[in-house]
Design a protein around this motif. Structure first.
Motif, mmCIF file in Angstrom:
data_model
loop_
_atom_site.group_PDB
_atom_site.id
_atom_site.type_symbol
_atom_site.label_atom_id
_atom_site.label_comp_id
_atom_site.label_asym_id
_atom_site.label_seq_id
_atom_site.Cartn_x
_atom_site.Cartn_y
_atom_site.Cartn_z
ATOM 1 N N SER A 12 0.835 -1.206 0.000
ATOM 2 C CA SER A 12 0.000 0.000 0.000
ATOM 3 C C SER A 12 0.864 1.249 0.000
ATOM 4 O O SER A 12 0.548 2.244 -0.661
ATOM 5 C CB SER A 12 -0.894 0.038 1.232
ATOM 6 O OG SER A 12 -1.696 -1.097 1.283
ATOM 7 N N GLN A 13 1.969 1.179 0.748
ATOM 8 C CA GLN A 13 2.859 2.336 0.821
ATOM 9 C C GLN A 13 3.480 2.621 -0.550
ATOM 10 O O GLN A 13 3.506 3.775 -1.008
ATOM 11 C CB GLN A 13 3.963 2.088 1.849
ATOM 12 C CG GLN A 13 4.757 3.351 2.162
ATOM 13 C CD GLN A 13 5.905 3.102 3.131
ATOM 14 O OE1 GLN A 13 6.090 1.986 3.598
ATOM 15 N NE2 GLN A 13 6.662 4.134 3.408
ATOM 16 N N SER A 14 3.939 1.576 -1.228
ATOM 17 C CA SER A 14 4.527 1.751 -2.561
ATOM 18 C C SER A 14 3.504 2.375 -3.510
ATOM 19 O O SER A 14 3.821 3.267 -4.286
ATOM 20 C CB SER A 14 4.969 0.403 -3.141
ATOM 21 O OG SER A 14 5.908 -0.186 -2.312
ATOM 22 N N LYS A 15 2.262 1.856 -3.397
ATOM 23 C CA LYS A 15 1.221 2.372 -4.290
ATOM 24 C C LYS A 15 0.955 3.851 -3.995
ATOM 25 O O LYS A 15 0.859 4.662 -4.931
ATOM 26 C CB LYS A 15 -0.066 1.562 -4.108
ATOM 27 C CG LYS A 15 -1.209 2.105 -4.917
ATOM 28 C CD LYS A 15 -2.249 1.106 -5.261
ATOM 29 C CE LYS A 15 -3.261 1.691 -6.280
ATOM 30 N NZ LYS A 15 -3.646 3.086 -6.026
ATOM 31 N N ALA A 16 0.871 4.191 -2.708
ATOM 32 C CA ALA A 16 0.604 5.580 -2.327
ATOM 33 C C ALA A 16 1.732 6.488 -2.825
ATOM 34 O O ALA A 16 1.483 7.590 -3.329
ATOM 35 C CB ALA A 16 0.458 5.678 -0.812
ATOM 36 N N GLU A 17 2.973 6.015 -2.697
ATOM 37 C CA GLU A 17 4.125 6.816 -3.152
ATOM 38 C C GLU A 17 4.066 7.042 -4.662
ATOM 39 O O GLU A 17 4.309 8.149 -5.139
ATOM 40 C CB GLU A 17 5.438 6.091 -2.784
ATOM 41 C CG GLU A 17 5.822 6.273 -1.316
ATOM 42 C CD GLU A 17 6.930 5.309 -0.857
ATOM 43 O OE1 GLU A 17 7.279 5.349 0.326
ATOM 44 O OE2 GLU A 17 7.395 4.508 -1.705
ATOM 45 N N SER A 18 3.730 5.962 -5.386
ATOM 46 C CA SER A 18 3.700 6.095 -6.837
ATOM 47 C C SER A 18 2.539 6.986 -7.282
ATOM 48 O O SER A 18 2.664 7.749 -8.248
ATOM 49 C CB SER A 18 3.677 4.703 -7.468
ATOM 50 O OG SER A 18 2.563 4.514 -8.261
ATOM 51 N N ASP A 19 1.409 6.932 -6.557
ATOM 52 C CA ASP A 19 0.274 7.815 -6.869
ATOM 53 C C ASP A 19 0.687 9.282 -6.729
ATOM 54 O O ASP A 19 0.406 10.113 -7.602
ATOM 55 C CB ASP A 19 -0.905 7.540 -5.924
ATOM 56 C CG ASP A 19 -1.604 6.211 -6.254
ATOM 57 O OD1 ASP A 19 -1.280 5.636 -7.322
ATOM 58 O OD2 ASP A 19 -2.434 5.760 -5.441
ATOM 59 N N VAL A 20 1.368 9.593 -5.635
ATOM 60 C CA VAL A 20 1.809 10.968 -5.385
ATOM 61 C C VAL A 20 2.781 11.403 -6.486
ATOM 62 O O VAL A 20 2.676 12.508 -7.037
ATOM 63 C CB VAL A 20 2.471 11.084 -3.995
ATOM 64 C CG1 VAL A 20 3.156 12.437 -3.827
ATOM 65 C CG2 VAL A 20 1.445 10.868 -2.890
ATOM 66 N N LEU A 41 -3.497 12.835 -1.738
ATOM 67 C CA LEU A 41 -2.714 11.591 -1.835
ATOM 68 C C LEU A 41 -1.565 11.560 -0.828
ATOM 69 O O LEU A 41 -1.198 10.505 -0.318
ATOM 70 C CB LEU A 41 -2.174 11.423 -3.259
ATOM 71 C CG LEU A 41 -3.230 11.040 -4.306
ATOM 72 C CD1 LEU A 41 -2.635 11.081 -5.711
ATOM 73 C CD2 LEU A 41 -3.796 9.649 -4.025
ATOM 74 N N GLU A 42 -1.021 12.726 -0.531
ATOM 75 C CA GLU A 42 0.060 12.790 0.464
ATOM 76 C C GLU A 42 -0.459 12.464 1.860
ATOM 77 O O GLU A 42 0.241 11.856 2.666
ATOM 78 C CB GLU A 42 0.733 14.169 0.431
ATOM 79 C CG GLU A 42 1.755 14.256 -0.694
ATOM 80 C CD GLU A 42 2.298 15.675 -0.910
ATOM 81 O OE1 GLU A 42 3.259 15.791 -1.690
ATOM 82 O OE2 GLU A 42 1.762 16.625 -0.305
ATOM 83 N N ASP A 43 -1.716 12.843 2.111
ATOM 84 C CA ASP A 43 -2.340 12.476 3.388
ATOM 85 C C ASP A 43 -2.453 10.956 3.491
ATOM 86 O O ASP A 43 -2.158 10.360 4.530
ATOM 87 C CB ASP A 43 -3.736 13.097 3.510
ATOM 88 C CG ASP A 43 -3.659 14.578 3.868
ATOM 89 O OD1 ASP A 43 -2.534 15.023 4.224
ATOM 90 O OD2 ASP A 43 -4.688 15.270 3.777
ATOM 91 N N VAL A 44 -2.899 10.348 2.385
ATOM 92 C CA VAL A 44 -3.019 8.878 2.354
ATOM 93 C C VAL A 44 -1.648 8.248 2.591
ATOM 94 O O VAL A 44 -1.493 7.327 3.403
ATOM 95 C CB VAL A 44 -3.601 8.410 0.995
ATOM 96 C CG1 VAL A 44 -3.531 6.879 0.893
ATOM 97 C CG2 VAL A 44 -5.041 8.890 0.827
ATOM 98 N N GLU A 45 -0.654 8.775 1.901
ATOM 99 C CA GLU A 45 0.712 8.245 2.022
ATOM 100 C C GLU A 45 1.190 8.325 3.477
ATOM 101 O O GLU A 45 1.756 7.369 4.023
ATOM 102 C CB GLU A 45 1.643 9.043 1.108
ATOM 103 C CG GLU A 45 3.043 8.468 1.013
ATOM 104 C CD GLU A 45 3.986 9.380 0.236
ATOM 105 O OE1 GLU A 45 3.644 10.566 0.009
ATOM 106 O OE2 GLU A 45 5.071 8.908 -0.140
ATOM 107 N N LEU A 46 0.920 9.459 4.103
ATOM 108 C CA LEU A 46 1.356 9.678 5.479
ATOM 109 C C LEU A 46 0.687 8.671 6.423
ATOM 110 O O LEU A 46 1.331 8.104 7.315
ATOM 111 C CB LEU A 46 0.993 11.109 5.893
ATOM 112 C CG LEU A 46 1.769 11.667 7.076
ATOM 113 C CD1 LEU A 46 3.245 11.786 6.735
ATOM 114 C CD2 LEU A 46 1.191 13.023 7.488
#
Ligand SMILES: [Zn+2]
Length: 249
Positions: free
Chosen positions: A66-74, A116-121
């Motif tokens: 999930s973290q990788s996905k969030a990073e790539s989304d951002v 998306l950065e909120d999600v990543e955090l």
């Protein structure tokens, strides 16, 4: 048919009995060694921790994805905004409508990036928490494994000691039993099996030491008249009653 043996041979039964009593106590000790239960409890705890560790590792792996996905989304949104900004700055776009649309997209991309950065955090925090859980479980496992090693070593030492005591007693008993006639020994073993581990007891000052009951005067008189070679049994507990100088006869 009455079992017969010399008074000396009958008295030997008391020594055999003393060893058998010790062997019985030893067997009881072996059956109640607390380390046996401790080892079982620790093994159960270890098994439970292993299951928790598998679950924790799976959870962490899922979160890492999930973290990788969030990073790539951002990253995607950031790149797109950067491209738009570069296009805007290049001066290549002149049409008003196109400029407006580009500026509008940059604004909405910036909003999207913030979301998306909120999600990543949030995912990063979850990863951190999951890592802490995994670390705690790993430490607990190490601790229990260490305890288990210690208790197992204690258990091995205790069992070796009990084994040593038992083989010494077994050998002493075999030595004594060799001097007891086979039929008397077999009779003693049978009575012992039927009487909770005590097959022969001394008649001591008129009382049976097996059941601690005083033999009544009539019975005592009867015993006095029995041939010393004949094996006598207690009227109360049916154990072999061994006559000695202290019997009070
Ligand atoms: Zn008795």
């Amino acid at each position: 048919m009455a079992v017969t043996a010399s008074p000396e041979q009958q008295r030997l039964l008391l020594d055999v009995q003393a060893l058998d009593t010790k062997l019985l106590q030893l067997a009881h000790k072996r059956a109640t060694v607390e380390q046996v239960k401790l080892v079982q409890d620790l093994e159960v705890a270890l098994g439970s921790l292993d299951m928790q560790l598998v679950a924790a590792r799976t959870h962490l792996a899922d979160l890492s994805l999930s973290q990788s996905k969030a990073e790539s989304d951002v990253e995607q949104v950031r790149n797109r905004a950067k491209r738009d900004q570069e296009r805007l700055d290049s001066g290549a776009v002149n049409a008003v409508k196109e400029l407006e649309s580009l500026q509008h997209e940059i604004v909405s991309l910036s909003r999207r990036q913030a979301e998306l950065e909120d999600v990543e955090l949030e995912v990063m925090q979850q990863v951190e928490e999951s890592q802490q859980v995994l670390e705690r479980l790993t430490n607990e496992r190490t601790e229990i494994e260490t305890q288990l090693g210690t208790v197992r070593a204690e258990l091995t030492a205790i069992m070796a000691d009990l084994d040593g005591q038992k083989s010494a007693l077994d050998s002493d008993r075999a030595g004594l039993a060799a001097d007891v006639p086979a039929d008397l020994l077999a009779f003693y073993d049978k009575v012992r099996a039927d009487s909770g581990g005590v097959g022969a007891a001394m008649l001591h000052r008129g009382a049976c030491q097996g059941c601690r009951i005083a033999v009544d005067a009539t019975e005592l008189q009867r015993i006095r008249n029995i041939d010393p070679q004949v094996v006598v049994r207690c009227e109360e507990c049916r154990r072999i009653l061994v006559r000695t100088a202290e019997s009070g006869l």
